[in-house]
Design a protein around this motif. Structure first.
Motif, PDB file in Angstrom:
ATOM      1  N   PHE A  36      51.714  43.256  28.198  1.00 23.43           N
ATOM      2  CA  PHE A  36      51.478  43.169  29.324  1.00 23.43           C
ATOM      3  C   PHE A  36      52.802  42.961  29.870  1.00 23.43           C
ATOM      4  CE2 PHE A  36      51.813  39.877  32.820  1.00 23.43           C
ATOM      5  CZ  PHE A  36      51.073  40.435  33.652  1.00 23.43           C
ATOM      6  N   ALA A  39      53.552  37.296  41.510  1.00 22.03           N
ATOM      7  CA  ALA A  39      52.775  36.059  42.179  1.00 22.03           C
ATOM      8  C   ALA A  39      52.500  34.985  41.408  1.00 22.03           C
ATOM      9  CB  ALA A  39      51.528  36.921  42.895  1.00 22.03           C
ATOM     10  N   THR A  40      52.756  34.888  40.319  1.00 20.53           N
ATOM     11  CA  THR A  40      52.306  33.820  39.278  1.00 20.53           C
ATOM     12  C   THR A  40      52.322  32.576  40.032  1.00 20.53           C
ATOM     13  OG1 THR A  40      53.157  35.110  37.267  1.00 20.53           O
ATOM     14  CG2 THR A  40      52.690  32.756  37.166  1.00 20.53           C
ATOM     15  N   GLY A  41      51.414  31.788  40.110  1.00 23.41           N
ATOM     16  CA  GLY A  41      51.272  30.450  40.840  1.00 23.41           C
ATOM     17  C   GLY A  41      51.092  30.319  42.374  1.00 23.41           C
ATOM     18  N   ALA A  42      51.008  31.630  42.733  1.00 22.54           N
ATOM     19  CA  ALA A  42      50.719  31.626  44.321  1.00 22.54           C
ATOM     20  C   ALA A  42      49.474  31.539  44.530  1.00 22.54           C
ATOM     21  CB  ALA A  42      51.286  32.971  45.001  1.00 22.54           C
ATOM     22  N   PRO A  43      48.932  30.652  45.501  1.00 20.22           N
ATOM     23  CA  PRO A  43      47.435  30.685  45.795  1.00 20.22           C
ATOM     24  C   PRO A  43      46.911  31.786  46.294  1.00 20.22           C
ATOM     25  CG  PRO A  43      48.780  29.166  47.396  1.00 20.22           C
ATOM     26  CD  PRO A  43      49.797  29.852  46.758  1.00 20.22           C
ATOM     27  N   THR A  44      45.683  32.149  45.466  1.00 19.02           N
ATOM     28  CA  THR A  44      44.889  33.246  45.947  1.00 19.02           C
ATOM     29  C   THR A  44      44.314  33.061  47.294  1.00 19.02           C
ATOM     30  OG1 THR A  44      44.345  33.601  43.791  1.00 19.02           O
ATOM     31  CG2 THR A  44      42.938  34.815  45.121  1.00 19.02           C
ATOM     32  N   SER A  75      50.212  45.226  37.928  1.00 11.55           N
ATOM     33  CA  SER A  75      50.669  44.426  37.004  1.00 11.55           C
ATOM     34  C   SER A  75      51.941  43.402  37.436  1.00 11.55           C
ATOM     35  CB  SER A  75      50.865  44.863  35.481  1.00 11.55           C
ATOM     36  OG  SER A  75      49.553  45.600  34.985  1.00 11.55           O
ATOM     37  N   ALA A 110      37.851  33.312  44.467  1.00 13.67           N
ATOM     38  CA  ALA A 110      39.224  32.810  43.734  1.00 13.67           C
ATOM     39  C   ALA A 110      40.206  32.087  44.870  1.00 13.67           C
ATOM     40  CB  ALA A 110      40.074  33.810  42.832  1.00 13.67           C
ATOM     41  N   ALA A 123      42.830  29.614  44.083  1.00 10.16           N
ATOM     42  CA  ALA A 123      43.244  29.461  42.585  1.00 10.16           C
ATOM     43  C   ALA A 123      44.520  29.982  42.397  1.00 10.16           C
ATOM     44  CB  ALA A 123      42.127  30.254  41.948  1.00 10.16           C
ATOM     45  N   PRO A 124      45.304  29.357  41.427  1.00 12.46           N
ATOM     46  CA  PRO A 124      46.598  29.889  41.338  1.00 12.46           C
ATOM     47  C   PRO A 124      46.861  31.292  40.641  1.00 12.46           C
ATOM     48  CG  PRO A 124      46.288  27.909  40.135  1.00 12.46           C
ATOM     49  CD  PRO A 124      44.886  28.100  40.916  1.00 12.46           C
ATOM     50  N   THR A 125      47.412  32.259  41.081  1.00 13.28           N
ATOM     51  CA  THR A 125      47.502  33.435  40.415  1.00 13.28           C
ATOM     52  C   THR A 125      47.971  33.428  39.021  1.00 13.28           C
ATOM     53  OG1 THR A 125      48.129  34.404  42.590  1.00 13.28           O
ATOM     54  CG2 THR A 125      48.640  35.792  40.671  1.00 13.28           C
ATOM     55  N   GLY A 126      47.675  34.279  38.267  1.00  9.47           N
ATOM     56  CA  GLY A 126      47.897  34.203  36.705  1.00  9.47           C
ATOM     57  C   GLY A 126      47.682  33.039  35.903  1.00  9.47           C
ATOM     58  N   ASP A 127      46.925  32.051  36.545  1.00  9.30           N
ATOM     59  CA  ASP A 127      46.455  31.037  35.667  1.00  9.30           C
ATOM     60  C   ASP A 127      45.381  31.400  34.710  1.00  9.30           C
ATOM     61  OD1 ASP A 127      45.946  28.581  34.334  1.00  9.30           O
ATOM     62  OD2 ASP A 127      45.523  27.279  36.081  1.00  9.30           O
ATOM     63  N   ARG A 128      45.783  32.116  33.626  1.00  8.94           N
ATOM     64  CA  ARG A 128      44.908  32.672  32.455  1.00  8.94           C
ATOM     65  C   ARG A 128      43.799  31.366  31.800  1.00  8.94           C
ATOM     66  NH1 ARG A 128      48.778  37.511  30.879  1.00  8.94           N
ATOM     67  NH2 ARG A 128      48.456  38.781  32.317  1.00  8.94           N
ATOM     68  N   TYR A 135      51.290  41.205  40.504  1.00 12.20           N
ATOM     69  CA  TYR A 135      50.337  40.109  39.914  1.00 12.20           C
ATOM     70  C   TYR A 135      51.273  39.177  39.204  1.00 12.20           C
ATOM     71  CZ  TYR A 135      47.671  37.895  36.363  1.00 12.20           C
ATOM     72  OH  TYR A 135      46.884  36.958  35.756  1.00 12.20           O
ATOM     73  N   TRP A 178      39.620  36.718  38.394  1.00 10.91           N
ATOM     74  CA  TRP A 178      40.404  37.241  39.551  1.00 10.91           C
ATOM     75  C   TRP A 178      41.946  36.762  39.193  1.00 10.91           C
ATOM     76  CZ3 TRP A 178      40.796  40.943  42.970  1.00 10.91           C
ATOM     77  CH2 TRP A 178      41.960  40.823  43.851  1.00 10.91           C
ATOM     78  N   VAL A 179      42.034  35.574  38.806  1.00 14.09           N
ATOM     79  CA  VAL A 179      43.588  35.067  38.469  1.00 14.09           C
ATOM     80  C   VAL A 179      43.975  35.456  36.967  1.00 14.09           C
ATOM     81  CG1 VAL A 179      43.233  33.345  40.148  1.00 14.09           C
ATOM     82  CG2 VAL A 179      42.707  32.847  37.842  1.00 14.09           C
ATOM     83  N   SER A 180      43.120  36.242  36.156  1.00 16.37           N
ATOM     84  CA  SER A 180      43.516  36.512  34.855  1.00 16.37           C
ATOM     85  C   SER A 180      43.855  37.941  34.670  1.00 16.37           C
ATOM     86  CB  SER A 180      42.206  35.854  33.985  1.00 16.37           C
ATOM     87  OG  SER A 180      42.208  34.772  33.996  1.00 16.37           O
ATOM     88  N   TYR A 181      43.687  38.778  35.549  1.00 13.61           N
ATOM     89  CA  TYR A 181      43.894  40.220  35.455  1.00 13.61           C
ATOM     90  C   TYR A 181      45.018  40.621  36.422  1.00 13.61           C
ATOM     91  CZ  TYR A 181      40.422  40.346  31.919  1.00 13.61           C
ATOM     92  OH  TYR A 181      39.539  40.243  31.034  1.00 13.61           O
ATOM     93  N   PRO A 182      45.895  41.844  36.176  1.00 10.85           N
ATOM     94  CA  PRO A 182      45.806  42.498  34.784  1.00 10.85           C
ATOM     95  C   PRO A 182      46.274  41.818  33.643  1.00 10.85           C
ATOM     96  CG  PRO A 182      47.054  43.462  36.824  1.00 10.85           C
ATOM     97  CD  PRO A 182      46.574  41.957  36.846  1.00 10.85           C
TER      98      PRO A 182
END
Lengths: 544, 544
Positions: free
Chosen positions: B276, B383-388, B377, A383, A386-391, B380, A326-330
């Motif tokens: 991306f 939102a990098t780093g924002a809690p899901t 995209s 998720a 979990a931190p968004t974008g934390d691939r 997302y 979830w946090v790895s896509y798009p």
């Protein structure tokens, strides 16, 4: 044309069980014993219907797999099962009597004797019984091997449902205390050692109270066609299809990292009420039983489910957990040459791992279908926090595994497979189903993932096998064994790559050719060119 | 049938500018002055082509809006502009001479004089000029009002592009030091007070170096049809359509909360390279220019863009920022009676706020379209780093606003509107476009959001207006003013609710009826029943 090899299935031996009326030797031993030899009737302890006895703590025999029962008698003789009552009588039985009495009980239709001590709520053990505790203890749920509702699978995994509580509790204790052995791969010692005595009692109570819904007969391979074309369920009917999920509001909702330091998704007990929670539940139901759930089944062209590759229903770190997805896509993916959303990534799983081309619809679910919305909702909810974008979130995907210095060998892998994998996945790799539900996934053949799936690449499957197989952690394969058996599995035919252009050379050139990708190369097992003899191609050739 | 009211547009007064050859009074003053009265030729400081002078720091007049120029001469006379050179001459001009010389310069086609002092990189000011600093200073980008590339919009917002650097810098300083006033709503004082002197220089340099791409003529209302049916751009052509985004790698990428304590999305300079990052850029381009971008335009049936409701292109807290939306979906919504993913939520924006029913395709973009993938995209990445799953993340949506004790009054709101809103959105609520690009969104009429959009509900629009309008924070409306003007705006016709069943009563009953939802009720302005006289319905009636 290469013929797709189908081996006889020892797993299905109970299908040949003779009808009760003909089985006079077994019936006589069961109901009368043999007074002359001092052997009492089995029924005197196991009850006339073979359902077992709570006061005595004797097992239910009725409906158990015959080979399983025969083995237990052998274990009483050899001391693998430490039982002063059974051992002397077991020692007196002839080989043919052992088969006869086992066949007799296997053929009995068991009745349910709910027998749980007062003050024990059988629902309390449900979480461990159904789901285990993978994250903190590497503990699979009992049903993972013993089948839906603990109804038993094949000769290795007896029915637990409707067994007397005292029997189940005593057996778990026996495994904990090393007073019982002889089970496949020593799995139960690994499992029991991870339980406390109190937990063992709760799990025993859960299965003791479970109605017996299956006669013990199982089939393998293809899900029944009837299951594939059911009408869509209403959203409010969401739930774990065929698995009873109780309300478990008293399970603590801790969100600390797992004992291994990985992200911990919310507990099932934290699932919210209302339409969103129902959609999450629908997502988990589809995830668990993708090939038979009415929403997703029309898009599954083999016997696979999401949870086959994403253990613990997408919760467990290092087996492609869905919270990490979830946090790895798009994200851009080289395989698709595009930015994939989680939607298109999941559609890819249907296309390849679940071989949608051979499904009722021939396609993955639409991007706005309820199946996709439910799987997205489930993944999103897992998720939570979990931190968004934390691939780079720890536990994403499968761990890397290096090729052993001496390479790998598919023929050597065959020995590894037969010793460690066949008990569950079958000698022919076709897996096992029970009551229409996938228990052990097919690994090759027409019901397996196709040549486009990630799991056909040797290092990917080797990593999965090395770190996760066999379940329960009683034994661990070496890196070498994992590579060898992965090469063995992926040297068999499977459904064609859906990107197949009509030309094997061109398809191999365009979509394959990685170092650990065997598509288009000669099989180390029989020399035929992999991808040239897919089961579908064979079937078509036969049809002409 | 109610006729849709179209007022004449004072904003478009420059369209009536006479051709240069006929304007002898203006031309003579510009090129020769009036020696008898001691008035020198304007050209002696502003150059023969009216392009202004860097050494003198005089303004470019060529191509400026005539009304704007007339007002500036008035401001020199009244002292609102403190300029010892201009004031005596301005005092001597007659009213008709002021109009004549202003018309003359408005009709001149300006040439670009790039004039930036050595050592100043004009790209350094780009971030502030284009995007402002909403998050920490509530500072809109200059182009937000002055139009794409600073080409000027209407009588209120002069062209900045190609103005001499010294002139722009001096004017910003004058606003900072209270030596200039008279601009609409005092906006520039609010803006300039948020800039440091160094930043003012950088912004001045940015616009001084900007080529003059527009003759200064603008149109309002409908985007040109030609812009709606362009072929799809390739992914690699992604970028801010008509706005130059420089590489700004030296802007610090701090991820601390904003000065207000809200989540801070990544800086534009942090956008990754590769496919991306290109998809994120495409998403921002679509977000900014939804109604004209080739990907999204076929799904927009009015003159709206995403950023009209989500200020700072979806970055700013308390105006439905997209980082908050990303972590809040999937979720159940009462409006749709289902679990919406962010995909279906965005499709809803196209359906209602962007009135897809009147677009080229008649539908929102498909769930797997490039438009949706790009917007997902972009969201997302923001939102990098924002809690899901943090649906309570501070700054989500619009702040609540309570109805004033005395209620609200649409007729009182009309005064608020004409005093505070019409300068940008037009007396007829049709908004303003420049060079084919939306600058100020339409608020009612055929190019506005339709009767299904959230903004038609009085409290929603009141909250937006109260907290965000007018831009720049030079003045703030009271709660009462915000409610009144929201009621005024939403007492006008707009495109029909796409859920319209063919019957106003039924549609109002099924989809409306909230306390602050005027659909189906008599307009407080003219008594007609709102929803009964939508522009589309009128057009159809006229067509019969």
């Amino acid at each position: 044309m290469i013929q797709f090899k189908r081996l006889a299935l020892p797993l299905l031996i109970c299908c040949s069980t003779p009808a009760v009326a003909e089985d006079t030797v077994g019936q006589r031993l069961a109901s009368q014993g043999d007074t002359a030899r001092g052997i009492p009737a089995c029924a005197s302890c196991h009850e006339p219907d073979g359902g077992g006895s709570e006061p005595i703590g004797s097992a239910r025999l009725a409906g158990q797999n015959s080979v399983y029962l025969q083995r237990q008698i052998e274990h009483f003789r050899s001391g693998r099962r430490d039982n002063p009552i059974m051992t002397p009588w077991a020692n007196q039985l002839t080989a043919s009597e052992i088969v006869a009495v086992s066949d007799y009980y296997a053929g009995l239709r068991p009745a349910t004797h709910a027998s749980v001590p007062k003050g024990v709520d059988p629902r309390t053990g449900a979480e461990l019984a159904l789901f285990g505790d993978w994250q903190d203890r590497g503990l699979p749920g009992c049903v993972q091997c013993h089948g839906p509702n603990g109804s038993g699978v094949g000769e290795g995994f007896p029915a637990l449902a409707g067994q007397p509580y005292a029997y189940l509790r005593n057996q778990l204790t026996a495994w904990m205390q090393d007073r019982r052995s002889g089970d496949p791969l020593g799995l139960m010692k690994g499992v029991a050692s991870r339980l406390t005595k109190d937990e063992a009692s709760l799990v025993a109570a859960y299965f003791a109270a479970m109605p017996i819904t299956s006669g013990g007969l199982e089939k393998s391979g293809t899900p029944s066609d009837s299951a594939k074309h059911l009408p869509a369920a209403s959203p409010t009917s969401a739930g774990l299809h065929s698995e009873t999920i109780p309300e478990l509001a008293d399970i603590p909702a801790g969100r600390a990292p797992t004992s291994q330091g990985y992200f911990r998704p919310p507990a099932r007990s934290e699932r919210p009420d209302g339409p969103f929670g129902e959609m999450v539940a629908l997502g988990e139901a589809i995830f668990r039983q993708t090939d038979t759930h009415p929403d997703s089944a029309p898009h599954v062209g083999n016997g696979q489910t999401c949870r086959n590759c994403h253990l613990d229903a997408g919760r467990l770190a290092n087996v492609s957990p869905m919270w990490a997805a979830w946090v790895s896509y798009p994200a851009y993916r080289g395989k698709s040459h595009r930015v994939d959303t989680l939607t298109s990534r999941i559609q890819g799983c249907f296309t390849y791992s679940m071989n949608a081309q051979d499904s009722a619809t021939g396609e993955p679910p639409d991007a706005d279908s309820r199946t996709i919305v439910a799987l997205l909702s489930y993944s999103y909810w897992l998720a939570t926090g979990a931190p968004t974008g934390d691939r780079g979130i720890p536990g994403r995907g499968y761990p890397d595994i290096e090729e052993p210095a001496g390479g790998y060998d598919a023929r050597r892998g065959e020995d590894v497979y037969q010793a460690n994998c066949a008990i569950c996945h079958g000698e022919d790799g076709a897996g096992a189903r029970k009551d229409g539900i996938s228990v052990f996934p097919p690994l090759w053949g027409p019901n397996s993932y196709n040549w486009g799936a990630g799991m056909h690449v040797i290092d990917t499957a080797a990593a999965f096998i090395r770190h996760m197989m066999p379940l329960g952690g009683s034994i661990a394969l070496s890196d070498q064994d994992a590579w060898d058996v992965s090469a063995f599995i992926n040297s068999h035919e499977r459904p064609q790559d859906p990107r197949f252009t009509g030309d094997l050379d061109e398809t191999a050139e365009r979509f394959h050719g990685g170092r650990y990708d065997l598509y288009g190369t000669p099989s180390a097992l029989d020399g035929h060119r992999l991808g040239a003899g897919t089961p579908a191609a064979t079937a078509k050739a036969e049809g002409n």
